[in-house]
Write an enzyme that holds these catalytic residues in place. Structure first.
Site, PDB file in Angstrom:
ATOM      1  N   TYR A  95       0.798  -1.233   0.000  1.00  4.76           N
ATOM      2  CA  TYR A  95       0.000   0.000   0.000  1.00  4.76           C
ATOM      3  C   TYR A  95       0.831   1.283   0.000  1.00  4.76           C
ATOM      4  CZ  TYR A  95      -4.340  -2.533   0.104  1.00  4.76           C
ATOM      5  OH  TYR A  95      -5.398  -3.336  -0.252  1.00  4.76           O
ATOM      6  N   GLU A 137      -8.684  -6.798   4.719  1.00  6.87           N
ATOM      7  CA  GLU A 137      -7.942  -7.919   4.131  1.00  6.87           C
ATOM      8  C   GLU A 137      -7.261  -8.769   5.197  1.00  6.87           C
ATOM      9  OE1 GLU A 137      -5.547  -5.902   1.226  1.00  6.87           O
ATOM     10  OE2 GLU A 137      -7.340  -5.256   0.140  1.00  6.87           O
TER      11      GLU A 137
END
Length: 398
Positions: A95, A137
């Protein structure tokens, strides 16, 4: 939490994102993958080439900006993407990389319009979005690993059986190499398959719907060979058809996806598929027929003709009302009268064959097919919230 000022600044960029969103995401992918080519082991190269990934990301960024003051509205879409991320092996450490190049792309494309204030606001906003994905997630990874027969990331399976179902679709029955049981799944879910194709520097990952009911012993995927002249050749689908045989090994993720059959719904069930879109709906049909034998089930499948029609006998044997629509039937099809409608599915035909319109509808197939069927259902009075659908590839809207 984001400040009111940050929210205000991000929302002010909505018109700009609507106009330049795809330019930003194209620039983002190009610069990020150049700097981090290892990410090509994760991203679908074909979707990159045809622009579907860029369009999907642009739509997601736009939706995030529009709803930044009501993020609960985009949580369903976040979860949809998170399922795909988990099945691909996206991790928290990815990310910051994405954030760095996405913010840089906004600055590079918008130039002077991207003021320091805007860049700062989007940096903060991306941090919130990234944290949301990472949190969701994390739960998905833990669930996948902890469920009976589950595992983390990818696991080696071998092909126990390979069966040609039609001119273009072949089924692969796969079992864990370590002899373990396989994790259960919900009808409609998919697995990711990871392979290294000849001449490729990077691994390729593709997602394939599970086309059988859960059984604890094996998974079945029914793969279409993507080789039409007007489309990019399917690197992985052709590799599976041509090079992967019984006894060979592939890597597989735990099943994922939220396009799943709602077995709590007792209304009549209507499943409508086109081409290889039959795969998730076949799983739904098999499970519903077994677990809800009293339920009124209609299964409609559209194919070019009998030579392209996969899993025909299997669908016909499950006790549902089964109807087949062939756009270009062969002489053999006509002689055998083995289809119910020639041409395409229309609202007029659906009006005739669906006895109770107050049903739960699931559709899957090529994008033009789904758009046409979705509109046809709306035209005959089906409420939009009763229609469920899934795209093969990056998420879109009908």
């Amino acid at each position: 939490m984001l400040s009111e000022k940050t929210i205000e600044i991000v929302k002010s960029t909505v018109p700009v994102l609507e106009k330049h969103g795809e330019d930003i995401t194209k620039h983002f992918y190009a610069t990020m993958l150049k700097a981090h080519p290892e990410l090509l082991n994760i991203f679908n190269h074909t979707n990159q080439k045809i622009g579907r990934q860029q369009s999907a990301l642009a739509n997601a960024v736009y939706a995030f900006a529009v709803h930044i003051d009501q993020l609960e509205k985009i949580i369903p879409d976040v979860k949809l993407i998170a399922h795909k991320h988990r099945s691909l092996g996206i991790k928290p450490e990815h990310y910051p990389i994405v954030g760095k190049y996405l913010i840089a792309a906004i600055k590079d494309v918008l130039k002077d319009a991207a003021t320091d204030e805007i860049i700062q606001a989007w940096t903060e906003a991306y941090g919130v979005l990234a944290d949301t994905f990472i949190s969701i997630e994390k739960e998905m990874y833990e669930e996948a690993e902890s469920k009976k027969g589950g595992w983390r990331d990818f696991k080696e399976f071998y092909v126990a059986n390979k069966i040609k179902e039609s001119e273009v679709i072949t089924s692969f029955y796969i079992k864990p190499k370590d002899g373990s049981k396989v994790a259960s799944f919900l009808p409609g879910q998919y697995i990711s398959v990871r392979v290294k194709t000849p001449g490729s520097e990077y691994t390729q990952i593709r997602q394939y719907s599970l086309s059988d009911a859960p059984n604890g012993e094996y998974y079945r995927i029914s793969v279409k060979r993507e080789a039409e002249e007007h489309k990019p050749k399917g690197i992985v689908s052709n590799y599976l058809h041509d090079f992967v045989n019984e006894g060979d090994t592939i890597e597989v993720s735990v099943p994922a996806g939220d396009f799943v059959l709602n077995l709590d719904n007792k209304k009549p069930l209507v499943l409508i598929s086109g081409g290889v879109g039959i795969t998730p709906l076949m799983s739904m049909l098999k499970v519903a027929s077994k677990e809800q034998p009293e339920r009124d089930i209609t299964f409609i499948h559209a194919a070019r003709n009998g030579r392209y029609h996969a899993l025909r006998e299997e669908a016909s044997s499950l006790g549902a009302k089964v109807l087949f629509c062939y756009s270009d039937p062969t002489e053999e099809d006509i002689a055998a009268q083995n289809f119910d409608k020639k041409g395409y599915i229309t609202s007029e035909w659906l009006q005739e064959v669906i006895e109770n319109k107050d049903a739960d509808y699931y559709i899957c197939g090529p994008v033009p097919f789904m758009k046409a069927v979705y509109q046809a259902l709306v035209d005959i009075g089906v409420k939009e919230e009763a229609i469920h659908y899934e795209f093969f590839g990056p998420s879109m809207k009908l």
